[in-house]
Design an enzyme around this catalytic site. Structure first.
Site, PDB file in Angstrom:
ATOM      1  N   ARG A 127       1.337  -0.691   0.456  1.00 11.57           N
ATOM      2  CA  ARG A 127       0.220  -0.188   0.260  1.00 11.57           C
ATOM      3  C   ARG A 127       1.044   1.151  -0.219  1.00 11.57           C
ATOM      4  O   ARG A 127       0.374   2.450   0.076  1.00 11.57           O
ATOM      5  CB  ARG A 127      -1.394   0.022   1.350  1.00 11.57           C
ATOM      6  CG  ARG A 127      -1.927  -1.198   0.704  1.00 11.57           C
ATOM      7  CD  ARG A 127      -3.172  -0.553   2.171  1.00 11.57           C
ATOM      8  NE  ARG A 127      -4.169  -1.961   1.571  1.00 11.57           N
ATOM      9  CZ  ARG A 127      -3.736  -2.668   2.385  1.00 11.57           C
ATOM     10  NH1 ARG A 127      -3.636  -2.773   3.384  1.00 11.57           N
ATOM     11  NH2 ARG A 127      -5.104  -3.487   2.707  1.00 11.57           N
ATOM     12  N   LYS A 149       2.188  11.689 -11.076  1.00 16.35           N
ATOM     13  CA  LYS A 149       1.492  11.025 -11.705  1.00 16.35           C
ATOM     14  C   LYS A 149       2.420   9.612 -11.879  1.00 16.35           C
ATOM     15  O   LYS A 149       3.576   9.611 -12.572  1.00 16.35           O
ATOM     16  CB  LYS A 149       0.999  11.067 -12.908  1.00 16.35           C
ATOM     17  CG  LYS A 149      -0.020  12.423 -12.343  1.00 16.35           C
ATOM     18  CD  LYS A 149      -0.512  12.582 -14.284  1.00 16.35           C
ATOM     19  CE  LYS A 149      -0.667  13.558 -15.034  1.00 16.35           C
ATOM     20  NZ  LYS A 149      -1.510  13.578 -16.104  1.00 16.35           N
ATOM     21  N   GLU A 191       9.043  18.540 -25.406  1.00 18.67           N
ATOM     22  CA  GLU A 191       7.547  18.946 -23.729  1.00 18.67           C
ATOM     23  C   GLU A 191       7.397  20.969 -23.094  1.00 18.67           C
ATOM     24  O   GLU A 191       6.992  21.399 -22.403  1.00 18.67           O
ATOM     25  CB  GLU A 191       7.919  17.604 -22.770  1.00 18.67           C
ATOM     26  CG  GLU A 191       7.173  16.544 -22.960  1.00 18.67           C
ATOM     27  CD  GLU A 191       5.828  16.683 -23.473  1.00 18.67           C
ATOM     28  OE1 GLU A 191       5.169  17.684 -22.957  1.00 18.67           O
ATOM     29  OE2 GLU A 191       5.924  15.050 -23.417  1.00 18.67           O
ATOM     30  N   LYS A 233       6.701  23.519 -14.373  1.00 13.71           N
ATOM     31  CA  LYS A 233       5.707  22.974 -13.952  1.00 13.71           C
ATOM     32  C   LYS A 233       4.176  22.329 -12.608  1.00 13.71           C
ATOM     33  O   LYS A 233       3.502  22.206 -12.545  1.00 13.71           O
ATOM     34  CB  LYS A 233       5.787  20.459 -14.570  1.00 13.71           C
ATOM     35  CG  LYS A 233       5.137  19.829 -13.810  1.00 13.71           C
ATOM     36  CD  LYS A 233       4.985  18.860 -14.702  1.00 13.71           C
ATOM     37  CE  LYS A 233       4.055  17.302 -14.412  1.00 13.71           C
ATOM     38  NZ  LYS A 233       4.324  16.546 -15.133  1.00 13.71           N
ATOM     39  N   GLU A 243      -4.877  17.368 -11.574  1.00 14.61           N
ATOM     40  CA  GLU A 243      -5.935  17.401 -13.013  1.00 14.61           C
ATOM     41  C   GLU A 243      -7.297  17.932 -13.333  1.00 14.61           C
ATOM     42  O   GLU A 243      -7.263  17.123 -14.113  1.00 14.61           O
ATOM     43  CB  GLU A 243      -5.696  16.138 -13.767  1.00 14.61           C
ATOM     44  CG  GLU A 243      -4.667  17.102 -15.028  1.00 14.61           C
ATOM     45  CD  GLU A 243      -3.993  15.826 -15.877  1.00 14.61           C
ATOM     46  OE1 GLU A 243      -3.956  15.099 -15.928  1.00 14.61           O
ATOM     47  OE2 GLU A 243      -4.796  15.708 -17.369  1.00 14.61           O
ATOM     48  N   ARG A 247      -3.886  22.474 -14.793  1.00 21.42           N
ATOM     49  CA  ARG A 247      -3.327  21.398 -15.511  1.00 21.42           C
ATOM     50  C   ARG A 247      -3.622  20.625 -16.883  1.00 21.42           C
ATOM     51  O   ARG A 247      -2.461  20.011 -17.402  1.00 21.42           O
ATOM     52  CB  ARG A 247      -3.210  19.918 -14.276  1.00 21.42           C
ATOM     53  CG  ARG A 247      -2.312  19.106 -13.953  1.00 21.42           C
ATOM     54  CD  ARG A 247      -1.472  18.275 -12.944  1.00 21.42           C
ATOM     55  NE  ARG A 247      -0.981  17.590 -13.003  1.00 21.42           N
ATOM     56  CZ  ARG A 247       0.166  16.834 -11.824  1.00 21.42           C
ATOM     57  NH1 ARG A 247      -1.232  16.694 -10.754  1.00 21.42           N
ATOM     58  NH2 ARG A 247       0.599  15.746 -12.036  1.00 21.42           N
ATOM     59  N   ASN A 251      -1.511  19.340 -21.415  1.00 24.87           N
ATOM     60  CA  ASN A 251      -2.006  18.012 -22.139  1.00 24.87           C
ATOM     61  C   ASN A 251      -1.295  18.687 -24.238  1.00 24.87           C
ATOM     62  O   ASN A 251      -2.581  18.598 -24.950  1.00 24.87           O
ATOM     63  CB  ASN A 251      -3.208  17.768 -22.404  1.00 24.87           C
ATOM     64  CG  ASN A 251      -3.041  16.371 -21.260  1.00 24.87           C
ATOM     65  OD1 ASN A 251      -2.226  16.126 -21.026  1.00 24.87           O
ATOM     66  ND2 ASN A 251      -4.915  16.668 -20.236  1.00 24.87           N
ATOM     67  N   HIS A 254      -1.140  16.905 -27.115  1.00 26.48           N
ATOM     68  CA  HIS A 254      -1.240  15.110 -26.731  1.00 26.48           C
ATOM     69  C   HIS A 254      -2.478  14.634 -27.565  1.00 26.48           C
ATOM     70  O   HIS A 254      -2.426  13.165 -27.311  1.00 26.48           O
ATOM     71  CB  HIS A 254      -1.168  15.547 -24.724  1.00 26.48           C
ATOM     72  CG  HIS A 254       0.839  15.055 -24.640  1.00 26.48           C
ATOM     73  ND1 HIS A 254       1.242  16.943 -24.413  1.00 26.48           N
ATOM     74  CD2 HIS A 254       1.292  14.625 -24.105  1.00 26.48           C
ATOM     75  CE1 HIS A 254       2.119  16.461 -24.350  1.00 26.48           C
ATOM     76  NE2 HIS A 254       2.415  15.067 -23.674  1.00 26.48           N
ATOM     77  N   HIS A 258      -0.406  11.706 -28.947  1.00 28.72           N
ATOM     78  CA  HIS A 258      -0.617  10.574 -28.900  1.00 28.72           C
ATOM     79  C   HIS A 258      -1.931   9.631 -29.258  1.00 28.72           C
ATOM     80  O   HIS A 258      -1.983   8.523 -29.719  1.00 28.72           O
ATOM     81  CB  HIS A 258      -1.753  10.284 -27.507  1.00 28.72           C
ATOM     82  CG  HIS A 258      -1.543  10.583 -26.440  1.00 28.72           C
ATOM     83  ND1 HIS A 258      -1.978  10.632 -25.105  1.00 28.72           N
ATOM     84  CD2 HIS A 258      -0.058  10.522 -25.995  1.00 28.72           C
ATOM     85  CE1 HIS A 258      -0.798  11.143 -23.866  1.00 28.72           C
ATOM     86  NE2 HIS A 258       0.248  10.575 -24.546  1.00 28.72           N
ATOM     87  N   HIS A 271       8.010   9.655 -27.971  1.00 25.97           N
ATOM     88  CA  HIS A 271       6.389  10.690 -27.332  1.00 25.97           C
ATOM     89  C   HIS A 271       6.632  12.010 -28.215  1.00 25.97           C
ATOM     90  O   HIS A 271       5.809  12.779 -28.489  1.00 25.97           O
ATOM     91  CB  HIS A 271       6.456  10.207 -26.015  1.00 25.97           C
ATOM     92  CG  HIS A 271       5.483  10.713 -25.372  1.00 25.97           C
ATOM     93  ND1 HIS A 271       4.137  11.221 -24.992  1.00 25.97           N
ATOM     94  CD2 HIS A 271       5.602  11.899 -24.339  1.00 25.97           C
ATOM     95  CE1 HIS A 271       3.733  11.570 -24.233  1.00 25.97           C
ATOM     96  NE2 HIS A 271       4.371  12.759 -24.236  1.00 25.97           N
TER      97      HIS A 271
END
Ligand SMILES: NC(=O)c1ccc[n+]([C@@H]2O[C@H](COP(=O)([O-])OP(=O)(O)OC[C@H]3O[C@@H](n4cnc5c(N)ncnc54)[C@H](O)[C@@H]3O)[C@@H](O)[C@H]2O)c1
Length: 384
Positions: A127, A149, A191, A233, A243, A247, A251, A254, A258, A271
């Site tokens: 956990r 994340k 990025e 960031k 998010e 935030r 993206n 993206h 993606h 990427h």
């Protein structure tokens, strides 16, 4: 952030589960050595890393390992292939077999793939055990290691299983970037540019001026860029930890990026390279919503200097189907981050499918055309 010009820089991220310091610069690992030694002191340390990073930089944690009661190296494959359930399960089993406990420690030494996996594994093991991120790619230093994340991929569904698990510390030593291939530096710089355009326009000027040294991986040139991008960031993560709002601006590029990656089965473009094409497409949507042509052209011109690999042949149907499968899509449809001015973007869900298809037709014909330069009748395609 410490005084500009000082390196390493030390930044702080405040989040719902506490505070994470981020140490950035050439020599950041040496700067954080005592802190890391105290954090692992007398405990079992699991270092999650990849064969390439181990071969190039495996010794950088020697001092930290000596401070631990014992140190176990857990190797995972290089690249996105590491982020699978099979890798996660293997690491959990190895950690249990090695006597891992709730107060054991994990250090992720690698790029964003390794960091995402290690963060996820640490977040779930018993956990949750403490993790420190030591990112070794530019992309991971400016983006993936910051914000908590973590995720693994399911077949055809990147980042679809994950959790927020903030690291105790991030050590972004830009000296580690000296061995990074140009393509990886370029991918990370996309990025940086993404954040700079919407969140920190003065960083855009720094990238424009320093591009040759940045693409050459010079640690001293990279250090202030990593620190400023990390600061951007941090600011956006602090203002929107879960998010739900601002935030989402991260993206930018993206949605289509993606979709391009997924359509290519994650081969052929990195990427950041796919995101660069996604940014070019988002600029088109922006131009239709008030983005000044000169600002769009400025970003297009900068991306043109990155010497990106060509966009492979793809169809609008392929891209739309992949975009709909992406986890960033909502049940109500696709969400696009649209730049409306330098320093200002919006996350919008009301771009009609007919507009997307129309723009995709033009974009796939020539991703670089359709900007200010076209007014004079010429394609904006960068010289080959
Ligand atoms: N968690 C987040 O918020 C977040 C944000 C952005 C991206 N990501 C994730 O990050 C991943 C991409 O990360 P990445 O671009 O770092 O790729 P990566 O981790 O796959 O690394 C790219 C390649 O660089 C090599 N490498 C790493 N460090 C090196 C070094 N110092 N010298 C030479 N080679 C080195 C690796 O072995 C690998 O082959 C994706 O899975 C993406 O989903 C996560």
């Amino acid at each position: 952030m410490s005084t500009p010009g000082d390196t390493p820089y030390r930044l702080t991220l405040r989040h719902p589960s506490g505070v994470t310091d981020i140490v950035v610069g050439a020599g950041a690992l040496a700067d954080a050595a005592d802190e890391l030694a105290a954090w692992v002191g007398g405990r079992t340390l699991f270092v999650v890393t990849t064969p390439r990073v181990l071969a190039l930089h495996g010794t950088v944690l020697d001092g930290v390992r000596r401070a631990a009661a014992r140190s176990v190296t857990l190797e995972v494959e290089d690249g996105e292939g590491a982020k699978g359930l099979a890798s996660a399960e293997r690491l959990w089993r190895e950690m249990l077999a090695a006597g891992g406990k709730r107060d054991s420690r994990v250090i992720a030494l690698g790029g964003g793939s390794c960091g995402d996996l290690a963060g996820f594994v640490a977040g779930c093991f018993l956990r949750g055990v403490g993790v420190v991120q030591v990112p070794t790619t530019l992309l991971a230093q400016v983006d993936a290691s910051i914000g908590g994340k973590t995720a693994i991929d399911l077949p055809g569904a990147k980042n679809s299983v994950g959790l927020f698990h903030h690291p105790a510390l991030v050590v972004a030593d830009t000296a580690l970037l000296e061995t990074l291939p140009t393509g990886e530096l370029r991918s990370g710089l996309v990025e940086v540019v993404k954040m700079a355009f919407l969140l920190q326009p003065q960083l855009l000027t720094r990238v424009e001026r320093g591009l040759p040294r940045l693409l050459a991986g010079e640690p001293e040139a990279l250090a202030p860029v990593v620190a400023e991008a990390a600061a951007a960031k941090i600011a956006v993560v602090e203002s929107d930890p879960a998010e739900q709002g601002s935030r989402r601006l991260l993206n930018f590029g993206h949605t289509l990026g993606h979709a391009i990656e997924a359509s290519l089965d994650y081969r052929g473009l990195r990427h950041g390279e796919a995101v660069a094409y996604g940014i070019l497409f988002a600029l088109r949507l922006g131009l239709r919503r008030g983005l000044p042509a000169g600002q769009a052209e400025r970003l297009r011109a900068l991306l043109g200097r990155f010497e990106l690999p060509a966009l492979p042949e793809l169809s609008p149907d392929q891209l739309l189907a992949a975009a709909r499968r992406d986890k960033k899509a909502r049940e109500s449809g696709l969400v696009w981050v649209v730049p409306v001015a330098l320093g200002e973007g919006r996350s919008v869900a009301d771009v009609s499918e007919s507009e997307v298809r129309r723009e995709l037709d033009h974009f796939l014909g020539d991703p670089w055309a359709g900007f200010a330069a076209d007014a004079a009748g010429s394609s904006g395609r960068p010289p080959l």
